[in-house]
Design a protein around this motif. Structure first.
Motif, PDB file in Angstrom:
ATOM      1  N   LEU A 118       0.817  -1.214   0.000  1.00 24.83           N
ATOM      2  CA  LEU A 118       0.000   0.000   0.000  1.00 24.83           C
ATOM      3  C   LEU A 118       0.851   1.264   0.000  1.00 24.83           C
ATOM      4  CD1 LEU A 118      -2.827  -0.915   2.545  1.00 24.83           C
ATOM      5  CD2 LEU A 118      -2.888  -1.033   0.061  1.00 24.83           C
ATOM      6  N   VAL A 119       2.084   1.152   0.474  1.00 21.17           N
ATOM      7  CA  VAL A 119       2.949   2.326   0.639  1.00 21.17           C
ATOM      8  C   VAL A 119       3.866   2.468  -0.563  1.00 21.17           C
ATOM      9  CG1 VAL A 119       4.710   3.406   2.077  1.00 21.17           C
ATOM     10  CG2 VAL A 119       2.860   2.103   3.137  1.00 21.17           C
ATOM     11  N   VAL A 120       3.995   3.696  -1.074  1.00 18.83           N
ATOM     12  CA  VAL A 120       4.970   4.004  -2.112  1.00 18.83           C
ATOM     13  C   VAL A 120       6.222   4.536  -1.434  1.00 18.83           C
ATOM     14  CG1 VAL A 120       5.524   5.491  -4.063  1.00 18.83           C
ATOM     15  CG2 VAL A 120       3.257   4.473  -3.885  1.00 18.83           C
ATOM     16  N   LYS A 121       7.373   3.988  -1.813  1.00 17.85           N
ATOM     17  CA  LYS A 121       8.645   4.426  -1.243  1.00 17.85           C
ATOM     18  C   LYS A 121       9.389   5.260  -2.272  1.00 17.85           C
ATOM     19  CE  LYS A 121       8.931   0.181   1.483  1.00 17.85           C
ATOM     20  NZ  LYS A 121       9.680  -1.069   1.737  1.00 17.85           N
ATOM     21  N   VAL A 122       9.868   6.431  -1.850  1.00 12.33           N
ATOM     22  CA  VAL A 122      10.674   7.304  -2.700  1.00 12.33           C
ATOM     23  C   VAL A 122      12.075   7.313  -2.089  1.00 12.33           C
ATOM     24  CG1 VAL A 122      10.886   9.569  -3.754  1.00 12.33           C
ATOM     25  CG2 VAL A 122       8.622   8.673  -3.212  1.00 12.33           C
ATOM     26  N   LEU A 132      11.353   8.453   1.575  1.00  8.69           N
ATOM     27  CA  LEU A 132      10.069   9.096   1.840  1.00  8.69           C
ATOM     28  C   LEU A 132       8.966   8.064   1.657  1.00  8.69           C
ATOM     29  CD1 LEU A 132      10.616  12.382  -0.233  1.00  8.69           C
ATOM     30  CD2 LEU A 132      11.134  11.992   2.176  1.00  8.69           C
ATOM     31  N   TYR A 133       7.931   8.151   2.487  1.00  4.78           N
ATOM     32  CA  TYR A 133       6.848   7.175   2.428  1.00  4.78           C
ATOM     33  C   TYR A 133       5.536   7.881   2.102  1.00  4.78           C
ATOM     34  CZ  TYR A 133      10.226   4.138   4.776  1.00  4.78           C
ATOM     35  OH  TYR A 133      11.342   3.416   5.087  1.00  4.78           O
ATOM     36  N   LEU A 134       4.826   7.372   1.093  1.00  7.14           N
ATOM     37  CA  LEU A 134       3.523   7.900   0.693  1.00  7.14           C
ATOM     38  C   LEU A 134       2.475   6.866   1.093  1.00  7.14           C
ATOM     39  CD1 LEU A 134       4.528   9.108  -2.900  1.00  7.14           C
ATOM     40  CD2 LEU A 134       4.930  10.223  -0.699  1.00  7.14           C
ATOM     41  N   ARG A 135       1.619   7.220   2.048  1.00  9.94           N
ATOM     42  CA  ARG A 135       0.788   6.216   2.719  1.00  9.94           C
ATOM     43  C   ARG A 135      -0.714   6.395   2.496  1.00  9.94           C
ATOM     44  NH1 ARG A 135       4.192   3.866   6.575  1.00  9.94           N
ATOM     45  NH2 ARG A 135       6.075   5.062   7.067  1.00  9.94           N
ATOM     46  N   ASP A 136      -1.142   7.286   1.632  1.00 10.91           N
ATOM     47  CA  ASP A 136      -2.576   7.595   1.554  1.00 10.91           C
ATOM     48  C   ASP A 136      -3.362   6.632   0.679  1.00 10.91           C
ATOM     49  OD1 ASP A 136      -3.065  10.376   2.932  1.00 10.91           O
ATOM     50  OD2 ASP A 136      -1.151  10.528   1.910  1.00 10.91           O
ATOM     51  N   GLN A 137      -2.703   5.719  -0.022  1.00  6.25           N
ATOM     52  CA  GLN A 137      -3.408   4.823  -0.924  1.00  6.25           C
ATOM     53  C   GLN A 137      -4.206   3.771  -0.149  1.00  6.25           C
ATOM     54  OE1 GLN A 137      -0.418   6.964  -2.190  1.00  6.25           O
ATOM     55  NE2 GLN A 137       0.311   5.038  -1.337  1.00  6.25           N
ATOM     56  N   ALA A 138      -5.414   3.511  -0.623  1.00  5.78           N
ATOM     57  CA  ALA A 138      -6.248   2.471  -0.003  1.00  5.78           C
ATOM     58  C   ALA A 138      -6.014   1.114  -0.650  1.00  5.78           C
ATOM     59  CB  ALA A 138      -7.724   2.854  -0.101  1.00  5.78           C
ATOM     60  N   LYS A 139      -5.448   1.097  -1.855  1.00  5.81           N
ATOM     61  CA  LYS A 139      -5.171  -0.129  -2.582  1.00  5.81           C
ATOM     62  C   LYS A 139      -3.720  -0.128  -3.050  1.00  5.81           C
ATOM     63  CE  LYS A 139      -9.418  -1.803  -2.555  1.00  5.81           C
ATOM     64  NZ  LYS A 139      -9.760  -3.106  -1.926  1.00  5.81           N
ATOM     65  N   PRO A 140      -3.170  -1.308  -3.396  1.00  3.95           N
ATOM     66  CA  PRO A 140      -1.799  -1.345  -3.921  1.00  3.95           C
ATOM     67  C   PRO A 140      -1.637  -0.487  -5.163  1.00  3.95           C
ATOM     68  CG  PRO A 140      -2.551  -3.547  -3.338  1.00  3.95           C
ATOM     69  CD  PRO A 140      -3.745  -2.651  -3.219  1.00  3.95           C
ATOM     70  N   SER A 169       8.731  19.657  -0.120  1.00  5.00           N
ATOM     71  CA  SER A 169       9.209  19.804   1.258  1.00  5.00           C
ATOM     72  C   SER A 169       9.681  18.451   1.760  1.00  5.00           C
ATOM     73  CB  SER A 169       8.100  20.361   2.156  1.00  5.00           C
ATOM     74  OG  SER A 169       6.973  19.504   2.146  1.00  5.00           O
ATOM     75  N   GLU A 170      10.261  18.446   2.944  1.00  5.57           N
ATOM     76  CA  GLU A 170      10.801  17.207   3.486  1.00  5.57           C
ATOM     77  C   GLU A 170       9.705  16.192   3.757  1.00  5.57           C
ATOM     78  OE1 GLU A 170      13.220  17.916   6.848  1.00  5.57           O
ATOM     79  OE2 GLU A 170      14.705  19.128   5.778  1.00  5.57           O
ATOM     80  N   GLN A 171       8.524  16.658   4.080  1.00  5.92           N
ATOM     81  CA  GLN A 171       7.412  15.768   4.355  1.00  5.92           C
ATOM     82  C   GLN A 171       6.459  15.773   3.165  1.00  5.92           C
ATOM     83  OE1 GLN A 171       7.130  13.722   6.953  1.00  5.92           O
ATOM     84  NE2 GLN A 171       5.305  12.838   6.037  1.00  5.92           N
ATOM     85  N   PRO A 172       6.295  14.645   2.425  1.00  4.33           N
ATOM     86  CA  PRO A 172       5.384  14.623   1.271  1.00  4.33           C
ATOM     87  C   PRO A 172       3.966  14.987   1.686  1.00  4.33           C
ATOM     88  CG  PRO A 172       6.753  12.646   1.340  1.00  4.33           C
ATOM     89  CD  PRO A 172       6.960  13.354   2.646  1.00  4.33           C
ATOM     90  N   GLU A 173       3.273  15.665   0.790  1.00  5.41           N
ATOM     91  CA  GLU A 173       1.907  16.115   1.077  1.00  5.41           C
ATOM     92  C   GLU A 173       0.986  15.698  -0.058  1.00  5.41           C
ATOM     93  OE1 GLU A 173      -0.662  20.257   1.638  1.00  5.41           O
ATOM     94  OE2 GLU A 173       1.496  20.322   1.209  1.00  5.41           O
TER      95      GLU A 173
END
Length: 838
Positions: A118-122, A132-140, A169-173
């Motif tokens: 579920l998490v995208v890693k940058v 960086l971790y992008l965690r807002d996805q509900a599905k893969p 920024s340092e924190q993905p939005e």
């Protein structure tokens, strides 16, 4: 071009899904597939490729820079390989589930990893510990892609939802979640739902459930142009040409389609391709399209674009296909970007003025398609003045100034920053829709239907007026609306000059509406409609005044130029234009107010008071006829004493950033100004970073005036300091409203109700002062001097209010203060007797 079956397929890997990428300089082409070997081809060479063996098997994605490339595989491993040594450099990251896509930032410093997690890693390509971790996805996640600036990353999940993240920024939005633009697919499906960014960075293309390609604009995230009816099966891959002039798509129907970006028409369709194309990429500088399929094959299609369209590849960067290109029209409410002395430093790689992306963004970080190094192959001296990085220094350039200190022709010249014009109450195009007018009477909106527009006028009070709708062949782009009628204007075109069209709501004659044409090549900048006149400012800086039924009565040239906007109320007209240049390089805005009927000037070329860096968002008259402005800082101001030449001043009525609803910091919203009426600010609340209202029709919200006097503090409602702050604000606000009413009564033939209202307001101001006096008296005798000062501010000094002030002092046992008030009352009465005796 030769048909597809005559192209020589290169068996790059064992049968199965195969993927490819070019290095940014175009010198190498790299492929990866099911086997554990990666192949590196040299561009333009028929020699055997270099094999890199003992790699991961079942590779599903590959990206590259000029120095290295990165692969992702089904075992969840992301590996970085050196192109210098053709060997494994390091394992960047491991995922627990198969990798489905990779995206490399334009500078090559970050790689986005899409897996069935579920998490995208940058991951940073130079330091794999930085992730960086992008965690807002509900599905893969199925696809990832960077925009050309590298600040945005689009993520498409299996359910077809597109997530757009800001990485500035340092924190993905997460800045936007798009639903319904593309289809949902299984993780290993050949069909594509990838958001493919246009090279100009202002839009991306994505395959739709109807097998078309939809362009989506950045910022407003609206549907723009669409590439239709190219495939009978699901779209499996798509790619923009390096300059954005062409789009190529492939489908599961085994077809390959070349599209013209500007017209969205098919230039070439190649059917019966031997196997389904899964990945394709343009050569960075040559007319070559390379693609791989699901059978392990690589095709290098030279001269892919037919000869008659090959010139399209030679053009500069082409704009994304918008229904209405924001860069080609006036957006309305913002200053143009600063050229010199910009307050904010430009991001790296975006220093070219006037272009959406820098040359580095187009040709790669080295700045040149060949890696940026200058070779003096023919001995012509091109390599002179080369610095240690292989770049030319500025030693070969002439000095900036000659002997006389003047700049040479062609040198960059400092220019002032001019505020662009806008039509009050209108919004820019968003997709194929825009509001032409928004006010308390109703709203006018239009829809672009390609060959014509459709205009709709709706009213809030449908018992008083009926809504109407009509087909617009003239393509009106501005409108004004009031209780008497609706005014439209259209720009000039090849078929007709600029025109005005007025349509009254009610009349006692058969023919009611009228049109008039402006002189050739003279377009409308802004216009206004009052109960008495129509006022138009034009691109030639003329101000044209008409009666409501089209009789021209006045035309003159505006002093401040270029013209900005205008508004009117009854016989009064306010025009705004650009004036002298201020210290920050922007022009000061100047306004003029005149009475058209009496041909009388009230304020001439006075300054619109804006804070540094602020921009004018709207200008309008209140329901009582006082000029108001709203700026980009969220401040509403009214013009006080404007009927007296040289005495006008801008007074703030409300600072929306200090509203109580924003005090907890949880709300992020701005406000679109609509009107000032009944001593309230009427606006539309904008959320989610929106700058303009959109459809469906937004609701109006009203806020009471609240002058910005003190900082907001967290104190109890019954706290004495809080009470005093509230009373002080009420005193100043009521004083402003009293002054506005006094100006009307003094300067006009005031009605009995207006004079009665004036007396009531004077009493209201004095009541607030008495309440403030009582609050000071509660604090003790040490506040006596301020209390006496408050008594001196009373408007009514005839005795009644002073007597009430004395009673308040007595009630709180402030004897000294009471004596001072009585002395003040005696002096006032003595002064009145002296005046009467004279």
């Amino acid at each position: 071009m030769a048909p597809e079956q005559l192209l020589r397929a290169r068996p790059a890997h064992i049968p199965g899904p195969t993927f490819l990428t070019y290095t940014p300089n175009g010198r190498k082409l790299i492929t990866a597939g099911l086997n554990n070997a990666i192949r590196v081809f040299l561009s333009g060479s028929d020699a055997e490729p270099t094999n890199i063996d003992d790699c991961q098997e079942s590779n599903t994605a590959i990206v590259a820079t000029n120095d290295f490339f990165i692969t992702g595989s089904e075992d969840g491993t992301v590996c970085k390989y050196s192109l210098e040594s053709n060997s494994l450099d390091q394992i960047l990251v491991r995922c627990t589930l198969p990798i489905r896509d990779l995206a490399l930032s334009p500078d090559g410093n970050w790689v986005a990893v899409a897996s069935e997690e579920l998490v995208v890693k940058v991951v940073n390509t130079n330091d794999m510990s930085r992730v960086l971790y992008l965690r807002d996805q509900a599905k893969p996640v199925k696809h990832v892609s960077f925009d050309p600036s590298g600040t945005l990353l689009s993520v498409t999940s299996h359910d077809g939802q597109i997530y757009v993240y800001s990485l500035s920024s340092e924190q993905p939005e997460l800045i936007k979640k798009l639903v319904g633009f593309t289809s949902s697919f299984e993780p290993d499906a050949e069909a594509s739902s990838k958001a493919v960014w246009h090279p100009d960075g202002r839009a991306f293309a994505v395959a739709t459930p109807t097998r078309d390609v939809q362009v989506v604009s950045k910022g407003d995230w609206e549907r723009q142009r669409i590439f239709r009816s190219g495939h009978r099966g699901d779209i499996t891959a798509s790619a923009w040409s390096p300059n954005g002039a062409l789009l190529v798509t492939s489908g599961s129907d085994r077809s390959l389609v070349l599209w013209d970006n500007r017209t969205q028409s098919i230039l070439k369709k190649q059917e019966d391709v031997r196997a389904t194309v899964l990945d394709m990429v343009w050569h960075p500088v040559e007319n070559i399209l390379s693609y791989t399929n699901n059978d392990g094959e690589l095709y290098i299609n030279t001269d892919f674009v037919p000869l008659e369209q090959a010139s399209l590849l030679e053009k500069g960067l082409q704009p994304a296909p918008f229904i209405h290109d924001p860069l080609s029209e006036i957006s309305g409410n913002s200053r143009r970007p600063q050229i010199n002395g910009a307050k904010e430093a430009m991001p790296l790689g975006r220093g070219r003025r006037g272009s959406p992306d820098s040359l580095d963004d187009i040709l790669g970080p080295d700045g040149m398609s060949d890696g940026g190094f200058i070779e003096d192959d023919d001995g012509a001296g091109y390599a002179e003045h080369v610095n240690g990085f292989g770049k030319r220094s500025n030693a070969h350039l002439d000095e900036l100034a000659g002997r006389n200190g003047k700049r040479h022709a062609g040198d960059d010249v400092w220019q002032p920053q001019v505020h662009p014009p806008f039509q009050p109450g209108s919004t820019p195009w968003r997709g194929n829709r825009k509001y032409l007018c928004l006010n308390l009477t109703g709203f006018v909106w239009t829809v672009d239907q390609d060959s014509h527009h459709t205009v709709t006028v709706e009213f809030y009070d449908r018992e008083f007026h009926r809504d109407f709708h009509f087909t617009d062949p003239f393509l009106y782009d501005k409108a004004c609306l009031n209780d008497n009628g609706t005014l439209f204007s259209c720009p000039s075109s090849d078929r007709h000059p600029a025109m005005l069209y007025y349509r009254p709501h009610e009349t006692w004659t058969a023919r009611t509406d009228w049109r008039t044409e402006l002189p050739k090549n003279e377009n409308v900048i802004a216009m206004s409609l009052s109960d008495s006149y129509i006022v138009v400012t034009t691109a030639t800086n003329y101000v044209r005044v008409y009666t409501l039924f089209g009789t021209p009565i006045r035309v003159y040239r505006q002093k401040s130029s270029p013209a900005l906007t205008c508004t009117s109320w009854r016989d009064y007209v306010l025009t705004v234009g650009n004036g002298s240049v201020s210290s920050d390089g922007t022009t000061r805005l100047l306004y003029t107010i005149e009475n058209v009927k009496r041909d009388e000037m009230f304020q001439s070329e006075d300054i619109v008071a804006l804070s540094e860096g602020a921009e004018l968002k709207n200008v309008f008259f209140s329901d009582t006829g006082d000029p108001c402005i709203y700026d980009s800082e969220g401040v509403l101001l009214v013009l006080l004493h404007w009927r007296t030449p040289g005495q006008a001043r801008w007074v703030p009525l409300l600072d929306t950033k200090q509203l109580d609803r924003l005090a907890d910091g949880k709300r992020e919203e701005t406000y679109w100004p609509v009107a000032v009426a009944q001593e309230k600010f009427h606006c539309i609340i904008l959320k989610g970073g929106d700058q303009y209202p959109y459809f469906p029709r937004p609701l109006l919200t009203e806020f009471d005036f609240q002058l910005p006097l003190t900082a907001k503090t967290k104190i109890d409602d019954d706290d004495l300091d809080n009470e005093k702050q509230t009373l002080e604000e009420s005193f100043v606000r009521n004083s402003v409203m009293l002054d506005l009413l006094e100006d009307v009564v003094t300067a006009t033939n005031a009605s009995h109700s207006q004079r009665s209202e004036l007396g009531r307001r004077q009493v209201e101001v004095d009541k607030v002062l008495l309440q403030l006096l009582a609050a000071e008296c509660r604090e003790g005798e040490e506040k006596g001097m301020k209390a006496l000062e408050i008594v001196g501010l009373l408007r009514d000094k005839s005795g009644k209010m002073l007597e009430a002030a004395g009673k308040i002092a007595t009630r709180f046992e402030r004897d000294v203060l009471g004596d001072k008030i009585r002395e003040m009352a005696e002096r006032m009465l003595a002064g009145i007797r002296d005046e009467e005796s004279k």
